[in-house]
Design a protein around this motif. Structure first.
Motif, PDB file in Angstrom:
ATOM      1  N   LEU A 159      54.722   5.125 -44.741  1.00  0.00           N
ATOM      2  CA  LEU A 159      55.189   5.338 -43.366  1.00  0.00           C
ATOM      3  C   LEU A 159      54.088   5.941 -42.497  1.00  0.00           C
ATOM      4  O   LEU A 159      53.928   5.559 -41.336  1.00  0.00           O
ATOM      5  CB  LEU A 159      56.414   6.254 -43.373  1.00  0.00           C
ATOM      6  CG  LEU A 159      57.716   5.626 -43.870  1.00  0.00           C
ATOM      7  CD1 LEU A 159      58.786   6.694 -44.041  1.00  0.00           C
ATOM      8  CD2 LEU A 159      58.191   4.558 -42.893  1.00  0.00           C
ATOM      9  N   GLY A 160      53.332   6.891 -43.061  1.00  0.00           N
ATOM     10  CA  GLY A 160      52.228   7.467 -42.305  1.00  0.00           C
ATOM     11  C   GLY A 160      51.158   6.449 -41.966  1.00  0.00           C
ATOM     12  O   GLY A 160      50.661   6.397 -40.829  1.00  0.00           O
ATOM     13  N   LEU A 161      50.793   5.622 -42.946  1.00  0.00           N
ATOM     14  CA  LEU A 161      49.789   4.582 -42.708  1.00  0.00           C
ATOM     15  C   LEU A 161      50.291   3.557 -41.696  1.00  0.00           C
ATOM     16  O   LEU A 161      49.533   3.091 -40.839  1.00  0.00           O
ATOM     17  CB  LEU A 161      49.431   3.891 -44.029  1.00  0.00           C
ATOM     18  CG  LEU A 161      48.662   4.735 -45.039  1.00  0.00           C
ATOM     19  CD1 LEU A 161      48.544   3.996 -46.372  1.00  0.00           C
ATOM     20  CD2 LEU A 161      47.274   5.080 -44.506  1.00  0.00           C
ATOM     21  N   LEU A 162      51.580   3.215 -41.803  1.00  0.00           N
ATOM     22  CA  LEU A 162      52.161   2.253 -40.861  1.00  0.00           C
ATOM     23  C   LEU A 162      52.117   2.799 -39.435  1.00  0.00           C
ATOM     24  O   LEU A 162      51.746   2.086 -38.491  1.00  0.00           O
ATOM     25  CB  LEU A 162      53.603   1.949 -41.269  1.00  0.00           C
ATOM     26  CG  LEU A 162      54.376   0.981 -40.372  1.00  0.00           C
ATOM     27  CD1 LEU A 162      53.714  -0.387 -40.387  1.00  0.00           C
ATOM     28  CD2 LEU A 162      55.832   0.876 -40.835  1.00  0.00           C
ATOM     29  N   GLY A 163      52.486   4.070 -39.276  1.00  0.00           N
ATOM     30  CA  GLY A 163      52.433   4.680 -37.959  1.00  0.00           C
ATOM     31  C   GLY A 163      51.026   4.715 -37.400  1.00  0.00           C
ATOM     32  O   GLY A 163      50.805   4.452 -36.216  1.00  0.00           O
ATOM     33  N   PHE A 164      50.047   5.019 -38.260  1.00  0.00           N
ATOM     34  CA  PHE A 164      48.652   5.053 -37.817  1.00  0.00           C
ATOM     35  C   PHE A 164      48.180   3.672 -37.381  1.00  0.00           C
ATOM     36  O   PHE A 164      47.550   3.524 -36.315  1.00  0.00           O
ATOM     37  CB  PHE A 164      47.774   5.582 -38.952  1.00  0.00           C
ATOM     38  CG  PHE A 164      46.299   5.541 -38.652  1.00  0.00           C
ATOM     39  CD1 PHE A 164      45.730   6.465 -37.800  1.00  0.00           C
ATOM     40  CD2 PHE A 164      45.499   4.569 -39.219  1.00  0.00           C
ATOM     41  CE1 PHE A 164      44.367   6.427 -37.509  1.00  0.00           C
ATOM     42  CE2 PHE A 164      44.140   4.521 -38.939  1.00  0.00           C
ATOM     43  CZ  PHE A 164      43.577   5.452 -38.082  1.00  0.00           C
ATOM     44  N   LEU A 165      48.464   2.643 -38.172  1.00  0.00           N
ATOM     45  CA  LEU A 165      48.020   1.286 -37.839  1.00  0.00           C
ATOM     46  C   LEU A 165      48.679   0.787 -36.556  1.00  0.00           C
ATOM     47  O   LEU A 165      48.015   0.174 -35.708  1.00  0.00           O
ATOM     48  CB  LEU A 165      48.337   0.341 -38.997  1.00  0.00           C
ATOM     49  CG  LEU A 165      47.518   0.562 -40.279  1.00  0.00           C
ATOM     50  CD1 LEU A 165      48.005  -0.367 -41.386  1.00  0.00           C
ATOM     51  CD2 LEU A 165      46.027   0.318 -40.013  1.00  0.00           C
ATOM     52  N   LEU A 166      49.967   1.061 -36.397  1.00  0.00           N
ATOM     53  CA  LEU A 166      50.653   0.641 -35.171  1.00  0.00           C
ATOM     54  C   LEU A 166      50.085   1.360 -33.953  1.00  0.00           C
ATOM     55  O   LEU A 166      49.976   0.776 -32.867  1.00  0.00           O
ATOM     56  CB  LEU A 166      52.153   0.897 -35.291  1.00  0.00           C
ATOM     57  CG  LEU A 166      52.910  -0.001 -36.280  1.00  0.00           C
ATOM     58  CD1 LEU A 166      54.368   0.423 -36.373  1.00  0.00           C
ATOM     59  CD2 LEU A 166      52.808  -1.465 -35.871  1.00  0.00           C
ATOM     60  N   ILE A 172      56.426   7.839 -48.326  1.00  0.00           N
ATOM     61  CA  ILE A 172      56.073   8.641 -47.156  1.00  0.00           C
ATOM     62  C   ILE A 172      54.654   8.319 -46.707  1.00  0.00           C
ATOM     63  O   ILE A 172      54.365   8.244 -45.499  1.00  0.00           O
ATOM     64  CB  ILE A 172      56.227  10.139 -47.498  1.00  0.00           C
ATOM     65  CG1 ILE A 172      57.703  10.450 -47.787  1.00  0.00           C
ATOM     66  CG2 ILE A 172      55.705  11.019 -46.362  1.00  0.00           C
ATOM     67  CD1 ILE A 172      57.959  11.847 -48.295  1.00  0.00           C
ATOM     68  N   LEU A 173      53.753   8.110 -47.663  1.00  0.00           N
ATOM     69  CA  LEU A 173      52.390   7.709 -47.315  1.00  0.00           C
ATOM     70  C   LEU A 173      52.381   6.355 -46.598  1.00  0.00           C
ATOM     71  O   LEU A 173      51.623   6.155 -45.641  1.00  0.00           O
ATOM     72  CB  LEU A 173      51.521   7.640 -48.566  1.00  0.00           C
ATOM     73  CG  LEU A 173      51.078   8.968 -49.182  1.00  0.00           C
ATOM     74  CD1 LEU A 173      50.261   8.710 -50.448  1.00  0.00           C
ATOM     75  CD2 LEU A 173      50.261   9.785 -48.187  1.00  0.00           C
ATOM     76  N   THR A 195      50.016   6.465 -58.517  1.00  0.00           N
ATOM     77  CA  THR A 195      51.273   5.713 -58.576  1.00  0.00           C
ATOM     78  C   THR A 195      51.341   4.642 -57.498  1.00  0.00           C
ATOM     79  O   THR A 195      52.033   3.630 -57.664  1.00  0.00           O
ATOM     80  CB  THR A 195      52.457   6.689 -58.418  1.00  0.00           C
ATOM     81  OG1 THR A 195      52.327   7.744 -59.371  1.00  0.00           O
ATOM     82  CG2 THR A 195      53.789   5.991 -58.631  1.00  0.00           C
ATOM     83  N   PHE A 196      50.619   4.853 -56.406  1.00  0.00           N
ATOM     84  CA  PHE A 196      50.744   4.000 -55.223  1.00  0.00           C
ATOM     85  C   PHE A 196      50.601   2.504 -55.510  1.00  0.00           C
ATOM     86  O   PHE A 196      51.485   1.715 -55.142  1.00  0.00           O
ATOM     87  CB  PHE A 196      49.722   4.442 -54.166  1.00  0.00           C
ATOM     88  CG  PHE A 196      49.963   3.877 -52.809  1.00  0.00           C
ATOM     89  CD1 PHE A 196      50.634   4.608 -51.844  1.00  0.00           C
ATOM     90  CD2 PHE A 196      49.531   2.594 -52.477  1.00  0.00           C
ATOM     91  CE1 PHE A 196      50.859   4.084 -50.584  1.00  0.00           C
ATOM     92  CE2 PHE A 196      49.754   2.065 -51.224  1.00  0.00           C
ATOM     93  CZ  PHE A 196      50.426   2.809 -50.275  1.00  0.00           C
ATOM     94  N   PRO A 197      49.498   2.051 -56.151  1.00  0.00           N
ATOM     95  CA  PRO A 197      49.352   0.594 -56.351  1.00  0.00           C
ATOM     96  C   PRO A 197      50.402  -0.009 -57.272  1.00  0.00           C
ATOM     97  O   PRO A 197      50.693  -1.208 -57.178  1.00  0.00           O
ATOM     98  CB  PRO A 197      47.942   0.456 -56.946  1.00  0.00           C
ATOM     99  CG  PRO A 197      47.627   1.796 -57.504  1.00  0.00           C
ATOM    100  CD  PRO A 197      48.329   2.790 -56.664  1.00  0.00           C
ATOM    101  N   PRO A 230      57.146  11.064 -57.386  1.00  0.00           N
ATOM    102  CA  PRO A 230      55.852  10.501 -56.943  1.00  0.00           C
ATOM    103  C   PRO A 230      56.017   9.182 -56.188  1.00  0.00           C
ATOM    104  O   PRO A 230      55.304   8.936 -55.205  1.00  0.00           O
ATOM    105  CB  PRO A 230      55.083  10.303 -58.258  1.00  0.00           C
ATOM    106  CG  PRO A 230      55.680  11.295 -59.192  1.00  0.00           C
ATOM    107  CD  PRO A 230      57.131  11.335 -58.830  1.00  0.00           C
ATOM    108  N   ASP A 231      56.971   8.346 -56.640  1.00  0.00           N
ATOM    109  CA  ASP A 231      57.230   7.093 -55.934  1.00  0.00           C
ATOM    110  C   ASP A 231      57.745   7.360 -54.521  1.00  0.00           C
ATOM    111  O   ASP A 231      57.385   6.655 -53.566  1.00  0.00           O
ATOM    112  CB  ASP A 231      58.245   6.249 -56.700  1.00  0.00           C
ATOM    113  CG  ASP A 231      57.735   5.830 -58.069  1.00  0.00           C
ATOM    114  OD1 ASP A 231      56.600   6.214 -58.414  1.00  0.00           O
ATOM    115  OD2 ASP A 231      58.462   5.119 -58.776  1.00  0.00           O
TER     116      ASP A 231
END
Length: 259
Positions: free
Chosen positions: A226-233, A223-224, A43-45, A217-218
């Motif tokens: 937000l997790g990726l954003l936190g990791f990149l920051l 939430i994914l 669903t992500f893309p 699912p959306d």
């Protein structure tokens, strides 16, 4: 090259392991609130298109940056003054302890009364939570300045702005960056919380809209994000910290190598 590969391994090993556990634990799930990870990834893309990144992720990042920057400036400035003067510290400490104990999410309705429901409110909420770890770590860092170093600077006639920049803030910078690191995670949390109140865009607003429309699912894709954003920051912060505190990490490395 080997050190770089080892560092990449240690950075990615735990996230890959957790994703694998999530994939296996959710595989075959029929619970509407706990969809399989493969469904969420499929669903992500479709959800996070370029338009949604521009309309929701970018505004969130701008608010986070503005609130975080305001907290950094205010926290370092006030923390330096409080840490430098014992009487000021004794006078301000009870008030600081009281204000620090108030959870920032509780202040959202109060801030809304004064700042409205626009971006100013959201930036103020982020800044109100981020400022405390920065301020308190700055106070402790300034207090811990080596007295011998301070006295040496005074003997050489280093005073005013030069003393503040080259002696006080430089010595306190490791502690200040510790506060900045803590504030970054708090800022991401408050960014999401502030966008759940009377917002029209942002990651927090989008996740809540998905939840209210039962697009589960959306919602998980948000939430994914937000997790990726936190990791990149976090990665960006580490790069900046390594660059600014290169002298400090060099001293620690040389101390470990010495007998």
């Amino acid at each position: 090259m080997r050190r770089v590969l080892l560092r990449v391994f240690f950075v990615l090993a735990l996230p890959v392991l957790l994703v694998g556990v999530w994939w296996l634990a959710s595989d075959g799930s029929t619970n509407v609130f706990w969809p399989p990870l493969r469904t969420t990834l499929k669903t992500f893309p479709d959800v996070w298109t370029a338009d949604r990144l521009r309309d929701d992720v970018l505004p969130s990042l701008l608010r986070l940056t503005a609130g975080y920057a305001c907290a950094a400036v205010v926290g370092v400035a006030i923390g330096t003054v409080i840490g430098s003067y014992r009487r000021v510290r004794a006078f301000c400490e009870p008030v600081l302890e009281f204000l620090r104990a108030v959870p920032p999410p509780v202040l959202v309705p109060v801030i809304m009364l004064f700042a409205g429901i626009g971006d100013t409110m959201k930036i103020a909420v982020i800044a109100s939570g981020c400022v405390w770890p920065i301020l308190l770590n700055t106070v402790e860092g300034v207090r811990a300045v080596d007295p011998v170093m301070a006295e040496t600077a005074r003997s050489y006639g280093i005073s005013g702005v030069a003393r503040l920049k080259d002696v006080v803030l430089r010595s306190a910078s490791p502690q200040i960056f510790a506060g900045l690191r803590q504030a970054l995670s708090i800022g991401i949390i408050l960014m999401v919380i502030s966008e759940m109140f009377a917002a029209s865009n942002g990651i927090g607003f989008t996740v809540v809209q998905f939840q209210r429309s039962f697009a589960i699912p959306d919602m998980w894709t948000g939430i994914l994000v937000l997790g990726l954003l936190g990791f990149l920051l976090s990665v960006v912060f580490q790069v900046v910290e390594r660059r600014v505190l290169g002298w400090y990490h060099g001293l620690r490395a040389s101390a470990r190598r010495s007998p």
